[in-house]
Design a protein around this motif. Structure first.
Motif, PDB file in Angstrom:
ATOM      1  N   PHE A  70     116.849  45.534  12.014  1.00 19.69           N
ATOM      2  CA  PHE A  70     116.633  44.390  11.127  1.00 19.69           C
ATOM      3  C   PHE A  70     117.673  43.299  11.410  1.00 19.69           C
ATOM      4  CE2 PHE A  70     113.876  46.116   7.553  1.00 19.69           C
ATOM      5  CZ  PHE A  70     113.007  45.027   7.577  1.00 19.69           C
ATOM      6  N   ARG A  71     118.728  43.717  12.169  1.00 19.46           N
ATOM      7  CA  ARG A  71     119.820  42.807  12.522  1.00 19.46           C
ATOM      8  C   ARG A  71     120.511  42.261  11.270  1.00 19.46           C
ATOM      9  NH1 ARG A  71     119.612  45.248  16.303  1.00 19.46           N
ATOM     10  NH2 ARG A  71     118.394  44.888  18.173  1.00 19.46           N
ATOM     11  N   LEU A  72     120.845  43.187  10.362  1.00 19.74           N
ATOM     12  CA  LEU A  72     121.562  42.797   9.154  1.00 19.74           C
ATOM     13  C   LEU A  72     123.032  43.167   9.308  1.00 19.74           C
ATOM     14  CD1 LEU A  72     119.025  44.067   6.475  1.00 19.74           C
ATOM     15  CD2 LEU A  72     119.426  41.698   7.172  1.00 19.74           C
ATOM     16  N   SER A  73     123.892  42.360   8.721  1.00 22.72           N
ATOM     17  CA  SER A  73     125.322  42.654   8.766  1.00 22.72           C
ATOM     18  C   SER A  73     125.654  43.687   7.714  1.00 22.72           C
ATOM     19  CB  SER A  73     126.135  41.400   8.474  1.00 22.72           C
ATOM     20  OG  SER A  73     126.188  40.625   9.613  1.00 22.72           O
ATOM     21  N   ALA A  74     126.339  44.741   8.127  1.00 25.88           N
ATOM     22  CA  ALA A  74     126.843  45.742   7.175  1.00 25.88           C
ATOM     23  C   ALA A  74     127.970  46.462   7.898  1.00 25.88           C
ATOM     24  CB  ALA A  74     125.743  46.723   6.794  1.00 25.88           C
ATOM     25  N   LYS A  75     128.842  47.066   7.117  1.00 26.09           N
ATOM     26  CA  LYS A  75     129.971  47.797   7.718  1.00 26.09           C
ATOM     27  C   LYS A  75     129.855  49.257   7.340  1.00 26.09           C
ATOM     28  CE  LYS A  75     132.851  44.240   8.856  1.00 26.09           C
ATOM     29  NZ  LYS A  75     133.378  44.003  10.153  1.00 26.09           N
ATOM     30  N   ALA A  76     130.345  50.109   8.210  1.00 24.69           N
ATOM     31  CA  ALA A  76     130.506  51.522   7.855  1.00 24.69           C
ATOM     32  C   ALA A  76     132.000  51.807   7.814  1.00 24.69           C
ATOM     33  CB  ALA A  76     129.848  52.409   8.892  1.00 24.69           C
TER      34      ALA A  76
END
Ligand SMILES: Cc1cc2nc3c(=O)[nH]c(=O)nc-3n(C[C@H](O)[C@H](O)[C@H](O)COP(=O)(O)OP(=O)(O)OC[C@H]3O[C@@H](n4cnc5c(N)ncnc54)[C@H](O)[C@@H]3O)c2cc1C
Length: 326
Positions: A15-21
């Motif tokens: 989806f090319r979404l920004s998120a962090k792990a």
């Protein structure tokens, strides 16, 4: 093994979404995975592949595990591929070696480990049709277990793994029973008409890739997670009620229930091509939600909820996401 703290997941979801792990661990073999897990007894483990069926609704506070195990071997018609092998590359390899069985699943994004969890399906074929067994790490006891196809309890985009707490089983490899004389499945959509001459697994693969390229967004170009919703099953009674109002409703009978294409219902509700914020309903296939480049997970959630609501209002049918929300 690669360990990245506070890792960016942009590359790990289509989806090319920004998120962090909080942490991302990429392991090259089972020993590395077991060593890591024994040294870090963690609660929140999330094994992922290419993230082509995931929607990160925010940052992930646990550890994301990515398999870089990429071996493939076969003993006659029993083919085994490790979890990090790209499914489409495996399909190409088996076909070029003269083995059929997986061709209808060509061009579906994702890796082998995820495919066995998802029971991917397309053009009348599901992964379960050829799965012989799945080897997985059972994390609570840190031991490798073998699940037969029956143990995997496959259903429509469903498996035993989907009903366990995430991170309890980590798929390590999948074995497929393929055939040099496989029966080809051409009875779905207009697959048959795309094939010239005597059909072969390679020709089926080429036809599937061609059809999919026309219908679905390429993940390298447009952010999406493929079909956002599952096709709903309704009772015969409910179907007849819908048909009395919409005589052209398409349907497929399966084990006494009627499957109605969610794409048709979404289109009937007028959603095809519509945009909300940065999220839109793909113009060539209304089952697919896409990121127009600037979407947030909130945009995608808002659009999906609005679609669910209008399908429910118009047809009385609750459509459920196929995409896994994280
Ligand atoms: C354009 C497009 C078209 C698509 N078309 C189809 C289609 O025709 N048919 C279809 O069925 N799907 C389709 N999909 C959905 C998707 O490709 C599949 O669900 C695929 O199997 C996901 O693979 P992945 O590697 O990206 O897994 P991810 O999305 O990363 O993960 C999917 C699930 O598997 C779990 N998982 C991943 N790896 C492991 C592991 N090693 N052990 C345990 N659990 C694991 C994850 O926790 C998650 O729950 C499409 C997606 C896109 C973007």
């Amino acid at each position: 093994m690669t360990i990245i703290e506070n890792a960016d997941l942009l590359k790990y979801n289509t989806f090319r979404l920004s998120a962090k792990a909080r942490r991302l661990v990429i392991y090259d073999n089972v020993e590395e995975l077991v060593d890591y897990l024994q040294g870090h007894r963690e609660e929140n483990l999330l094994p992922i592949g290419q993230g082509s069926n995931l929607l990160f609704t925010g940052d992930y506070s646990g550890t994301v595990l990515v398999s870089n195990m990429k071996n493939v071997w076969h003993d006659e018609d029993l083919w085994t591929a490790e979890s990090g092998v790209v499914m489409d590359e495996l399909i190409e390899q088996t076909i070029l070696a003269g083995y059929g069985g997986l061709e209808n699943l060509s061009h579906i994004p994702g890796v082998v480990g995820a495919a066995a969890v998802q029971n991917i399906g397309a053009y009348g074929v599901e992964l379960k049709d050829t799965v012989e067994k799945v080897d997985a790490l059972y994390v609570p006891e840190m031991k490798v277990v073998t699940l037969t196809k029956e143990d995997c309890r496959y259903g429509y985009r469903d498996s035993f793994f989907k009903h366990q707490k995430t991170g309890t089983f980590i798929v390590l490899s999948v074995s497929f029973r393929l055939s040099q004389h496989s029966e080809l499945r051409l009875d779905y959509g207009h697959l048959k008409t795309e094939i010239e001459g005597e059909p072969t697994p390679l020709k089926v693969r080429e036809a599937v890739v061609k059809i999919r390229r026309n219908k679905l967004p390429e993940v390298s170009e447009i952010g999406s997670a493929g079909s956002f919703f599952k096709n709903p099953f309704v009772s015969v009674e409910q179907f007849e009620k819908i048909r009395s109002q919409y005589p052209n409703v398409p349907s497929f009978e399966q084990s006494g229930m009627i499957k109605i294409p969610a794409a048709w219902m979404i289109e009937q509700c007028g959603w095809k091509g519509r945009q909300m914020g940065g999220a839109a309903v793909y113009e060539n296939q209304p089952l697919v939600l896409v990121n127009r480049g600037c979407a947030t997970s909130k945009d995608i959630l808002a659009l999906s909820e609005a679609i669910q609501k209008s399908v429910k209002e118009k047809f009385g049918v609750q459509i459920e996401p196929e995409v896994v929300f994280i």
